[in-house]
Motif scaffolding. Sequence first.
Motif, PDB file in Angstrom:
ATOM      1  N   ASP A  58       0.861  -1.177   0.000  1.00 50.49           N
ATOM      2  CA  ASP A  58       0.000   0.000   0.000  1.00 50.49           C
ATOM      3  C   ASP A  58       0.899   1.230   0.000  1.00 50.49           C
ATOM      4  O   ASP A  58       1.859   1.309   0.779  1.00 50.49           O
ATOM      5  CB  ASP A  58      -0.880   0.028   1.254  1.00 50.49           C
ATOM      6  CG  ASP A  58      -1.931  -1.064   1.263  1.00 50.49           C
ATOM      7  OD1 ASP A  58      -2.302  -1.527   0.166  1.00 50.49           O
ATOM      8  OD2 ASP A  58      -2.373  -1.450   2.361  1.00 50.49           O
ATOM      9  N   PHE A  60       2.092   4.856  -2.701  1.00 50.90           N
ATOM     10  CA  PHE A  60       1.873   5.800  -3.799  1.00 50.90           C
ATOM     11  C   PHE A  60       2.776   5.443  -4.967  1.00 50.90           C
ATOM     12  O   PHE A  60       3.988   5.220  -4.796  1.00 50.90           O
ATOM     13  CB  PHE A  60       2.147   7.242  -3.341  1.00 50.90           C
ATOM     14  CG  PHE A  60       1.051   7.797  -2.470  1.00 50.90           C
ATOM     15  CD1 PHE A  60       0.044   8.585  -3.021  1.00 50.90           C
ATOM     16  CD2 PHE A  60       1.022   7.518  -1.113  1.00 50.90           C
ATOM     17  CE1 PHE A  60      -0.970   9.089  -2.223  1.00 50.90           C
ATOM     18  CE2 PHE A  60       0.012   8.032  -0.311  1.00 50.90           C
ATOM     19  CZ  PHE A  60      -0.994   8.813  -0.866  1.00 50.90           C
ATOM     20  N   ILE A  80      -0.446  14.912  -5.522  1.00 52.59           N
ATOM     21  CA  ILE A  80      -1.335  13.745  -5.604  1.00 52.59           C
ATOM     22  C   ILE A  80      -2.386  14.030  -6.663  1.00 52.59           C
ATOM     23  O   ILE A  80      -3.191  14.967  -6.528  1.00 52.59           O
ATOM     24  CB  ILE A  80      -1.997  13.458  -4.242  1.00 52.59           C
ATOM     25  CG1 ILE A  80      -0.940  13.213  -3.162  1.00 52.59           C
ATOM     26  CG2 ILE A  80      -2.925  12.246  -4.360  1.00 52.59           C
ATOM     27  CD1 ILE A  80      -1.504  13.059  -1.756  1.00 52.59           C
ATOM     28  N   LYS A  83      -6.122   8.260  -7.655  1.00 55.22           N
ATOM     29  CA  LYS A  83      -6.094   7.028  -6.878  1.00 55.22           C
ATOM     30  C   LYS A  83      -6.371   5.851  -7.795  1.00 55.22           C
ATOM     31  O   LYS A  83      -7.238   5.909  -8.659  1.00 55.22           O
ATOM     32  CB  LYS A  83      -7.151   7.087  -5.777  1.00 55.22           C
ATOM     33  CG  LYS A  83      -7.271   5.823  -4.943  1.00 55.22           C
ATOM     34  CD  LYS A  83      -8.408   5.945  -3.939  1.00 55.22           C
ATOM     35  CE  LYS A  83      -8.583   4.660  -3.133  1.00 55.22           C
ATOM     36  NZ  LYS A  83      -9.720   4.752  -2.191  1.00 55.22           N
ATOM     37  N   GLN A 100       0.240   8.885  -7.333  1.00 57.00           N
ATOM     38  CA  GLN A 100      -1.125   8.369  -7.254  1.00 57.00           C
ATOM     39  C   GLN A 100      -1.200   7.304  -6.168  1.00 57.00           C
ATOM     40  O   GLN A 100      -0.352   6.416  -6.099  1.00 57.00           O
ATOM     41  CB  GLN A 100      -1.565   7.755  -8.594  1.00 57.00           C
ATOM     42  CG  GLN A 100      -1.747   8.766  -9.715  1.00 57.00           C
ATOM     43  CD  GLN A 100      -2.191   8.098 -11.008  1.00 57.00           C
ATOM     44  OE1 GLN A 100      -2.783   7.024 -10.999  1.00 57.00           O
ATOM     45  NE2 GLN A 100      -1.903   8.760 -12.133  1.00 57.00           N
ATOM     46  N   ALA A 101      -2.229   7.405  -5.310  1.00 57.37           N
ATOM     47  CA  ALA A 101      -2.428   6.404  -4.266  1.00 57.37           C
ATOM     48  C   ALA A 101      -2.727   5.049  -4.908  1.00 57.37           C
ATOM     49  O   ALA A 101      -3.442   4.976  -5.915  1.00 57.37           O
ATOM     50  CB  ALA A 101      -3.577   6.821  -3.351  1.00 57.37           C
ATOM     51  N   ILE A 118       3.395   3.499   2.198  1.00 55.63           N
ATOM     52  CA  ILE A 118       2.606   4.515   2.882  1.00 55.63           C
ATOM     53  C   ILE A 118       3.264   4.954   4.190  1.00 55.63           C
ATOM     54  O   ILE A 118       3.063   6.080   4.657  1.00 55.63           O
ATOM     55  CB  ILE A 118       1.170   3.994   3.116  1.00 55.63           C
ATOM     56  CG1 ILE A 118       0.226   5.156   3.397  1.00 55.63           C
ATOM     57  CG2 ILE A 118       1.138   2.943   4.218  1.00 55.63           C
ATOM     58  CD1 ILE A 118      -1.235   4.777   3.335  1.00 55.63           C
ATOM     59  N   GLU A 123       0.571  12.794   3.827  1.00 55.67           N
ATOM     60  CA  GLU A 123      -0.366  13.502   2.950  1.00 55.67           C
ATOM     61  C   GLU A 123      -0.775  14.819   3.598  1.00 55.67           C
ATOM     62  O   GLU A 123      -1.199  14.846   4.755  1.00 55.67           O
ATOM     63  CB  GLU A 123      -1.627  12.660   2.703  1.00 55.67           C
ATOM     64  CG  GLU A 123      -1.397  11.401   1.910  1.00 55.67           C
ATOM     65  CD  GLU A 123      -2.698  10.643   1.666  1.00 55.67           C
ATOM     66  OE1 GLU A 123      -3.557  11.186   0.926  1.00 55.67           O
ATOM     67  OE2 GLU A 123      -2.860   9.546   2.232  1.00 55.67           O
ATOM     68  N   LEU A 128       2.075  15.561  -1.270  1.00 55.28           N
ATOM     69  CA  LEU A 128       2.636  14.359  -0.662  1.00 55.28           C
ATOM     70  C   LEU A 128       4.085  14.611  -0.296  1.00 55.28           C
ATOM     71  O   LEU A 128       4.910  14.944  -1.163  1.00 55.28           O
ATOM     72  CB  LEU A 128       2.556  13.179  -1.643  1.00 55.28           C
ATOM     73  CG  LEU A 128       2.981  11.818  -1.080  1.00 55.28           C
ATOM     74  CD1 LEU A 128       1.950  11.309  -0.076  1.00 55.28           C
ATOM     75  CD2 LEU A 128       3.178  10.796  -2.213  1.00 55.28           C
TER      76      LEU A 128
END
Length: 410
Positions: A58, A60, A80, A83, A100-101, A118, A123, A128
Amino acid sequence: MKFFNVKTVMETLDLIANEYQPIRQPIEVPLIEALGMVNAFDIYSDEQVPHFSRSTVDGFAVRAMDTYGASESLPAFLSITGKVDMGRAATMKLREGQAQAIPTGGMVPEGADGVVMIEHVEELGDLLNVYRQIAPGENIIRAGDDVQSGEKVLAAGRKLRPQELGVLAAIGKTTVWVYPRPIVGILSTGDEIVPCEKQTLAAGEIRDINSMTVGAAAMQAGAEVVYGGIVADELDSFAIRAKELYDKVDFLILSGGSSVGTRDYSVQVLESLGSPGILVHGVSIKPGKPTILAKANGKPVMGLPGHPASALIIFHLFAGPIIEKLQGRKHESTDKRLTAKLSRNVPSAVGRTDYVRVGLEEREDGLWAVPVFGKSGLITTLVDSDGMVEIPASKEGILEGEFVKVHMFY
C-alpha cells in the motif's frame, strides 16, 4: 537359505529405473482433483503472469527519480493526482512530480516505475511529502515477472503439489493431463496369518500387519490399493488368487513367503504370471534380503519379506520408486535427505548394505540421529523411528558423531 540373482541396492534401483514405465495412458482431470498426481506432458503458458504491473505494498505510485535524495530531514514534494482502485485499470498517466495512491495488488499507472510505502509518506491535502527515496522497480511486480507467455511452467513427470496447482490456476488452466493413480494389489501369504480384526488368536496365529502398513504406505505414495486378503501356503490356491489380483492391478505385492523354504511358493507363483519373470531374488541388504522383484508382461510384481519392519523398509526403498515410475514421475536430482549426527557407533558387515532405523533429536548442538535397535519382526521399532540411515556395503560401520543422511519415512 539359498538365493539366486542377488543384487545390490544400487543394482536393484537401477533395474527399477530401467525396467518399469507407466502402464496406463494419461487422463485429463479437473485441477482440483489432481493433487498428488503426476502431470504427463510439459505445460506452457499462453499468457504472462501477472498480465499487468502491480504494486506489492500500500502506498503511492511515483517516478523513482522524483524521490532521489528524499529523507526525513529533506522530503521530496509531489502532487497527488488520483487514486488507483483495486481490480480496475489505472487510466491516468503519471507525469513528472506526480503521485497516485495505490493499494497492494493495484495496477501501476503508466509513467510510474516504483511505489513508495505509505509508512514513508505524509499527505497534506493534495501534497505528498516523501521521506525516503526508492529505486526503479521497487515494490512493483512487473507484467510477466512471474511467467512469460510461451514459457514452460511445469515439466512432464512433476508431482502436483498445492503450489504447482496454484501456478496452473494462475495461467488459466482448469484441467491437467496426468497419469492415473497406480492400482496396487496386496496379497498376504502364510498359514499363520489371520485377519487383523480377529480378536482372539489361537496358538501360532499372527494378525496380518503387513497388509495394513504396506497398503497405507502405498496410498501415501500416491497409489490406490486393492486388498486381496490372505492365502494359505498351498501352491495351487496361491497361484489362482495371485493371478486374480494381478489381473485387476498395475502392481502386485506379495507379503511373506519370499524366502526359500519347503512351503514358500512366491518364486513359482511370480514366474507363472508372465515374462520375463524374476529379475531379483535376494538383495544384499539388512534387513530385507529375501526380497523378490519380477516383471510380468510389463507389470511389476514384488515379494516382500514377512517381517513387518523389513517389509516396510523394503517398500520405502524399492516399491516406492516403482510407484513413482508407474505415475510417470521423474526423479529429481536434489538430495532431500536430512543431515544429522549419529549418536553412537553402529557396526556393519562389509559387502552388505545395512539400513539402521533412527529417531531424530534436536539438541543444542544440532540434529542427532539416534539408532533404534530391534529385530526385524518388531513393528514398534518403526513407530519409534523417523527414518533410516544407510551404511554402504563398502563400510564397516559409522562412528559416533559422524554426519549421516537420514532417509525419512513418508
